[in-house]
Design a protein around this motif. Structure first.
Motif, mmCIF file in Angstrom:
data_model
loop_
_atom_site.group_PDB
_atom_site.id
_atom_site.type_symbol
_atom_site.label_atom_id
_atom_site.label_comp_id
_atom_site.label_asym_id
_atom_site.label_seq_id
_atom_site.Cartn_x
_atom_site.Cartn_y
_atom_site.Cartn_z
ATOM 1 N N UNK A 1 -2.408 -1.864 4.845
ATOM 2 C CA UNK A 1 -2.890 -1.459 3.528
ATOM 3 C C UNK A 1 -4.039 -0.453 3.654
ATOM 4 N N UNK A 2 -4.937 -0.711 4.585
ATOM 5 C CA UNK A 2 -6.098 0.164 4.755
ATOM 6 C C UNK A 2 -5.699 1.553 5.229
ATOM 7 N N UNK A 3 -4.684 1.636 6.070
ATOM 8 C CA UNK A 3 -4.261 2.933 6.612
ATOM 9 C C UNK A 3 -3.238 3.631 5.733
ATOM 10 N N UNK A 4 -2.574 2.865 4.878
ATOM 11 C CA UNK A 4 -1.533 3.447 4.055
ATOM 12 C C UNK A 4 -0.262 3.771 4.827
ATOM 13 N N UNK A 5 -0.109 3.187 6.011
ATOM 14 C CA UNK A 5 1.074 3.462 6.831
ATOM 15 C C UNK A 5 2.333 2.934 6.155
ATOM 16 N N UNK A 6 3.342 3.768 6.049
ATOM 17 C CA UNK A 6 4.613 3.333 5.464
ATOM 18 C C UNK A 6 5.284 2.343 6.405
ATOM 19 N N UNK A 7 5.756 1.252 5.839
ATOM 20 C CA UNK A 7 6.344 0.219 6.679
ATOM 21 C C UNK A 7 7.327 -0.627 5.881
#
Length: 264
Positions: A50-56
């Motif tokens: 959530x903090x990095x906004x990485x799509x997963x």
């Protein structure tokens, strides 16, 4: 012959675009996060995402009925054909890893270096990690003692143990943390200290109160642990903490597995 080539050209171009789109879609979905919402350790990795906004892709695991696919994946990761499969597991392309601090730090390193959540200064990073370790050494055992206490006298004793643990955490915050610019462990800077402990804090608030009537917030106030209280409220207010907080009813239901029935 020439006309035939002209007719085929758009089809070939469309095919290339389709293959490129497919590859991009596969790359987007390459990051898989296997977790169970009730697990505080898996939540660490989810907070990092959530903090990095990485799509997963979030792959929910039923801890009471683990799928053969997940069990096989976990055993492959740890190279133990009889291992008890645990969350989280992160799959990033060819990389497959487990253990929550490893998963969280990998996500922050690869997808969020610009966030500063992993301090680049060695002393700050060491202190932030130590904060999480101390939580496991003091607050964790105190919480377990409360949930395992099966008489009122034992609950009172365990509550005193929790108060002592919180005093240690408050003192460490005052000594090794910062108040410059905010109330996080490093002051105004949210860091790995919160990523690794916020999910544990959430459960330390929910479980003792639900099963033994021990209110951690009130315990903090009664013992005048102002620095810890400020940190606690800042960590809980973080959007990533709120977005990943499991349903409280399900959390309480999950807690029955490690809570003893009261005898009096």
């Amino acid at each position: 012959m020439q006309a035939r080539v002209l007719l085929r050209t758009p089809t070939l171009a469309a095919s290339r675009v389709h293959r490129l789109s497919a590859r991009r879609a596969m790359a987007t979905m390459a990051l898989q996060f296997w977790a169970a919402p009730v697990c505080p350790y898996a939540q660490r990795g989810w907070i990092a995402l959530k903090e990095t906004g990485a799509k997963h892709e979030y792959k929910a695991v039923d801890l009471h009925n683990k799928s053969p696919e997940f069990v096989e994946l976990y055993r492959k990761v740890v190279q133990d054909p009889e291992a008890n499969a645990k969350v989280p597991v992160l799959v990033d392309g060819e990389l497959e890893i487990t253990e929550s601090p490893v998963v969280a730090e990998y996500i922050l390193n690869k997808y969020g270096p610009s966030t500063g959540i992993l301090p680049s200064e060695p002393a700050q990073l060491a202190k932030a990690r130590l904060w999480a370790d101390l939580w496991g050494s003091y607050v964790g055992p105190a919480q377990t003692a409360i949930l395992q206490a099966d008489t009122k006298a034992k609950v009172a004793e365990a509550t005193d143990k929790m108060a002592a643990a919180l005093k240690v955490m408050d003192a460490f915050l005052r000594s090794q943390g910062s108040t410059e610019g905010g109330a996080y462990f490093l002051g105004g800077r949210y860091s790995i200290a919160e990523v690794l402990t916020t999910s544990l804090l959430q459960r330390a608030i929910v479980y003792p109160k639900a099963y033994r009537g021990v209110d951690l917030r009130q315990l903090v106030k009664d013992n005048k642990l102002e620095r810890f209280e400020a940190w606690m409220e800042a960590a809980l207010a973080r959007p990533s903490a709120q977005e990943t907080h499991p349903d409280e009813a399900k959390l309480v239901e999950h807690g029955t597995k490690f809570t003893k029935p009261m005898q009096d």
